[in-house]
Design a protein around this motif. Structure first.
Motif, PDB file in Angstrom:
ATOM      1  N   HIS A 104       8.681 -22.182  18.640  1.00 53.45           N
ATOM      2  CA  HIS A 104       8.278 -23.411  19.319  1.00 53.45           C
ATOM      3  C   HIS A 104       7.013 -23.992  18.695  1.00 53.45           C
ATOM      4  O   HIS A 104       6.903 -25.201  18.471  1.00 53.45           O
ATOM      5  N   ARG A 105       6.054 -23.133  18.385  1.00 57.58           N
ATOM      6  CA  ARG A 105       4.760 -23.591  17.888  1.00 57.58           C
ATOM      7  C   ARG A 105       4.842 -24.095  16.451  1.00 57.58           C
ATOM      8  O   ARG A 105       4.308 -25.150  16.106  1.00 57.58           O
ATOM      9  N   SER A 132       7.744 -24.592  14.518  1.00 59.55           N
ATOM     10  CA  SER A 132       8.956 -25.357  14.161  1.00 59.55           C
ATOM     11  C   SER A 132       9.552 -24.917  12.831  1.00 59.55           C
ATOM     12  O   SER A 132      10.290 -25.668  12.191  1.00 59.55           O
ATOM     13  N   LEU A 144      16.586 -18.648  24.025  1.00 56.50           N
ATOM     14  CA  LEU A 144      16.306 -19.905  23.346  1.00 56.50           C
ATOM     15  C   LEU A 144      17.326 -20.068  22.229  1.00 56.50           C
ATOM     16  O   LEU A 144      17.425 -19.205  21.339  1.00 56.50           O
ATOM     17  N   VAL A 175      18.399 -22.022  19.055  1.00 55.79           N
ATOM     18  CA  VAL A 175      17.676 -22.825  18.057  1.00 55.79           C
ATOM     19  C   VAL A 175      18.609 -23.218  16.922  1.00 55.79           C
ATOM     20  O   VAL A 175      19.288 -22.362  16.341  1.00 55.79           O
TER      21      VAL A 175
END
Length: 202
Positions: A90-91, A93, A160, A162
């Motif tokens: 998330h941080r 990418s 999650l 992705v």
């Protein structure tokens, strides 16, 4: 050497004799325990997702990896939403997808320990040896590494999901893949080679 009388089924450990008469081992609704047991029968390449955590290389073994499309080159991975890896993705990418070879059993074991520290500094290729565009840690001796940029991420249940567009592909010399399924590590078999050997022995 193959002993006379051996069949390809013998060499592959084929235990499906009489399968038509076998009873269902799992026959119930898709509750979590049954689904987990069923998915445990899937044999696939061991995959480690790499990120950077506190500016250091970090890796986590994942069971869900798949190519999505060729144009643009896109892959999909699923990671537990409560893990360090999910936070890092998330941080930053960015993330790497490393398909492991049989030379990387210890890396797989390190990266699959739930709740453990999974820094992989000792197992990555030095940044000075990588193309400038590669942003994610690359595990040494992998079959292939995909360096990916997140294009979509959403939470589904506990994980999650992705999707990442592949920005770089690194594939060194060919190696034997490290496989996992049915609760244990497994080795790949070259079926064409076995067929040639059985034909030669016939």
């Amino acid at each position: 050497m193959i002993e006379s009388g051996n069949t390809l089924g013998d060499l592959l450990g084929d235990d499906d004799v009489g399968a038509d008469a076998a009873q269902w081992a799992l026959e119930t609704q898709a509750d979590p325990d049954t689904f987990r047991a069923a998915m445990g029968r899937v044999v696939g390449s061991v995959t480690v997702v790499t990120t950077r955590h506190d500016a250091r290389a970090w890796g986590m073994t994942v069971s869900a990896f798949s190519p999505v499309c060729m144009e643009p080159a896109t892959v999909l991975v699923c990671v537990n939403a409560r893990t360090v890896t999910a936070v890092d993705i998330h941080r930053e990418s960015r993330f790497g997808v490393n398909l492991l070879s049989q030379d990387q059993l210890s890396v797989s074991q390190l990266c699959s320990r739930a709740g453990a520290v999974k820094y992989v500094d000792d197992h990555v290729v030095a940044s000075s040896q990588l193309p400038a565009e590669v942003a994610s840690p690359v595990l040494r001796n992998s079959l292939v590494t995909f360096d990916c940029e997140v294009t979509e991420a959403r939470t589904v249940g506990s994980h999650l999901v992705v999707m990442g567009q592949v920005r770089a592909v690194l594939a060194p010399d060919s190696r034997r893949p490290l496989l996992y399924g049915q609760g244990r590590y497994q080795r790949s078999v070259d079926i064409e080679e076995l067929l040639t050997m059985t034909e030669a022995a016939a």
